[in-house]
Design a protein around this motif. Sequence first.
Motif, PDB file in Angstrom:
ATOM      1  N   GLU A  74      26.362  26.595  30.198  1.00 19.32           N
ATOM      2  CA  GLU A  74      25.502  27.637  30.713  1.00 19.32           C
ATOM      3  C   GLU A  74      26.027  28.961  31.139  1.00 19.32           C
ATOM      4  N   VAL A  75      27.767  28.756  31.595  1.00 18.72           N
ATOM      5  CA  VAL A  75      28.413  29.784  31.652  1.00 18.72           C
ATOM      6  C   VAL A  75      29.447  29.955  30.959  1.00 18.72           C
ATOM      7  N   LYS A  76      30.169  30.991  30.333  1.00 15.96           N
ATOM      8  CA  LYS A  76      31.443  31.099  29.936  1.00 15.96           C
ATOM      9  C   LYS A  76      32.230  32.025  30.581  1.00 15.96           C
ATOM     10  N   MET A  77      33.544  31.829  30.898  1.00 20.32           N
ATOM     11  CA  MET A  77      34.428  32.873  31.536  1.00 20.32           C
ATOM     12  C   MET A  77      35.713  32.721  30.878  1.00 20.32           C
ATOM     13  N   THR A  78      36.268  34.098  30.608  1.00 19.22           N
ATOM     14  CA  THR A  78      37.505  34.078  29.981  1.00 19.22           C
ATOM     15  C   THR A  78      38.456  35.033  30.992  1.00 19.22           C
ATOM     16  N   MET A  79      39.674  34.568  31.559  1.00 16.85           N
ATOM     17  CA  MET A  79      40.523  35.088  32.358  1.00 16.85           C
ATOM     18  C   MET A  79      41.875  34.634  31.886  1.00 16.85           C
ATOM     19  N   ASP A  80      43.027  35.403  32.128  1.00 22.89           N
ATOM     20  CA  ASP A  80      44.281  35.011  32.034  1.00 22.89           C
ATOM     21  C   ASP A  80      44.681  33.983  33.257  1.00 22.89           C
ATOM     22  N   VAL A  83      44.932  35.495  36.881  1.00 21.72           N
ATOM     23  CA  VAL A  83      43.639  35.631  37.474  1.00 21.72           C
ATOM     24  C   VAL A  83      43.014  34.465  38.111  1.00 21.72           C
ATOM     25  N   ALA A  84      43.243  33.230  37.434  1.00 20.82           N
ATOM     26  CA  ALA A  84      42.490  32.088  37.762  1.00 20.82           C
ATOM     27  C   ALA A  84      43.358  31.539  39.015  1.00 20.82           C
ATOM     28  N   ASN A  85      44.878  31.644  39.219  1.00 20.43           N
ATOM     29  CA  ASN A  85      45.407  31.447  40.290  1.00 20.43           C
ATOM     30  C   ASN A  85      45.193  32.263  41.556  1.00 20.43           C
ATOM     31  N   ARG A  86      44.900  33.590  41.401  1.00 19.24           N
ATOM     32  CA  ARG A  86      44.347  34.429  42.344  1.00 19.24           C
ATOM     33  C   ARG A  86      42.963  34.069  42.587  1.00 19.24           C
ATOM     34  N   TYR A  87      42.190  33.679  41.801  1.00 12.11           N
ATOM     35  CA  TYR A  87      41.071  33.182  42.187  1.00 12.11           C
ATOM     36  C   TYR A  87      40.865  32.080  43.132  1.00 12.11           C
ATOM     37  N   PHE A  88      41.619  30.848  42.681  1.00 14.85           N
ATOM     38  CA  PHE A  88      41.574  29.720  43.450  1.00 14.85           C
ATOM     39  C   PHE A  88      42.561  29.983  44.860  1.00 14.85           C
ATOM     40  N   GLN A  89      43.033  31.006  45.215  1.00 13.29           N
ATOM     41  CA  GLN A  89      43.518  31.398  46.247  1.00 13.29           C
ATOM     42  C   GLN A  89      42.823  32.040  47.282  1.00 13.29           C
ATOM     43  N   GLY A  90      41.319  32.602  46.391  1.00 14.20           N
ATOM     44  CA  GLY A  90      40.442  33.453  47.236  1.00 14.20           C
ATOM     45  C   GLY A  90      41.032  34.857  47.255  1.00 14.20           C
ATOM     46  N   LYS A  91      41.767  35.414  46.306  1.00 14.42           N
ATOM     47  CA  LYS A  91      42.299  36.641  46.365  1.00 14.42           C
ATOM     48  C   LYS A  91      41.906  37.615  44.925  1.00 14.42           C
ATOM     49  N   GLU A  92      40.666  36.872  44.461  1.00 18.97           N
ATOM     50  CA  GLU A  92      40.324  37.340  43.247  1.00 18.97           C
ATOM     51  C   GLU A  92      38.842  37.368  43.544  1.00 18.97           C
ATOM     52  N   ASN A  93      38.082  38.349  43.488  1.00 21.77           N
ATOM     53  CA  ASN A  93      36.722  38.517  43.661  1.00 21.77           C
ATOM     54  C   ASN A  93      36.043  38.551  42.310  1.00 21.77           C
ATOM     55  N   VAL A  94      35.140  37.506  42.015  1.00 20.35           N
ATOM     56  CA  VAL A  94      34.780  37.316  40.654  1.00 20.35           C
ATOM     57  C   VAL A  94      33.746  38.575  40.605  1.00 20.35           C
ATOM     58  N   ALA A  95      32.844  39.064  41.321  1.00 25.29           N
ATOM     59  CA  ALA A  95      31.955  40.065  41.247  1.00 25.29           C
ATOM     60  C   ALA A  95      32.623  41.328  41.062  1.00 25.29           C
ATOM     61  N   MET A  96      34.203  41.333  41.396  1.00 25.29           N
ATOM     62  CA  MET A  96      34.633  42.745  41.266  1.00 25.29           C
ATOM     63  C   MET A  96      35.495  42.603  39.897  1.00 25.29           C
ATOM     64  N   ALA A  97      35.996  41.539  39.805  1.00 26.19           N
ATOM     65  CA  ALA A  97      36.781  41.259  38.569  1.00 26.19           C
ATOM     66  C   ALA A  97      36.278  41.107  37.104  1.00 26.19           C
ATOM     67  N   PRO A  99      33.611  43.415  36.294  1.00 28.73           N
ATOM     68  CA  PRO A  99      33.560  45.041  35.726  1.00 28.73           C
ATOM     69  C   PRO A  99      34.866  45.793  35.685  1.00 28.73           C
ATOM     70  N   ARG A 100      35.832  45.218  36.236  1.00 30.17           N
ATOM     71  CA  ARG A 100      37.359  45.502  35.902  1.00 30.17           C
ATOM     72  C   ARG A 100      37.873  44.839  34.713  1.00 30.17           C
ATOM     73  N   ARG A 101      37.135  43.742  34.123  1.00 30.60           N
ATOM     74  CA  ARG A 101      37.655  43.309  32.739  1.00 30.60           C
ATOM     75  C   ARG A 101      38.667  42.472  32.804  1.00 30.60           C
ATOM     76  N   ARG A 102      39.004  41.771  34.375  1.00 33.21           N
ATOM     77  CA  ARG A 102      39.988  40.960  34.504  1.00 33.21           C
ATOM     78  C   ARG A 102      39.313  39.400  34.250  1.00 33.21           C
ATOM     79  N   ILE A 103      38.122  39.429  34.169  1.00 32.48           N
ATOM     80  CA  ILE A 103      37.075  38.182  33.861  1.00 32.48           C
ATOM     81  C   ILE A 103      36.209  38.731  33.015  1.00 32.48           C
TER      82      ILE A 103
END
Length: 139
Positions: A74-80, A83-97, A99-103
């Motif tokens: 239902e959801v597809k996400m593409t990231m390097d 970025v996944a490493n930062r996300y799981f550490q709580g350092k990458e905000n999906v809602a911000m990533a 529009p910045r095209r990191r996700i």
Amino acid sequence: MAFESAKQFREVIDKVFEIMSTDPEMGPKLREAETPQRFEFPDVDLVVNITYSDGDEGQNLRWEWTDEVPWEPEVKMTMDSDVANRYFQGKENVAMAIPRRRIKASGNFGKALALIPITKPVYARYRELLEREYPHLVE
């Protein structure tokens, strides 16, 4: 820092999914959300599909490192991988990533965003895992 290889990335992400799947708080909530997802990590040439489990053997989630799965995401996400490493550490905000095209994301954003508060406890557990087993990945 970066993952040493695609093999190491998969090993670490398998452990993260295991943590979320078996956690007594996160696991059942993720299963009940019933939100199949597909994640692509182009820099390590990997794709993983994750869905809810029927709860057998203490698992609330089921994931496979292939596109050959009997469910539709239902959801597809593409990231390097970084970025996944930062996300799981709580350092990458999906809602911000996004529009910045990191996700890059597509599908049911409402269901995807509803999962974020459920998975917040994984941040501290992921950092503990990294500090214990993969200190080069701590940010």
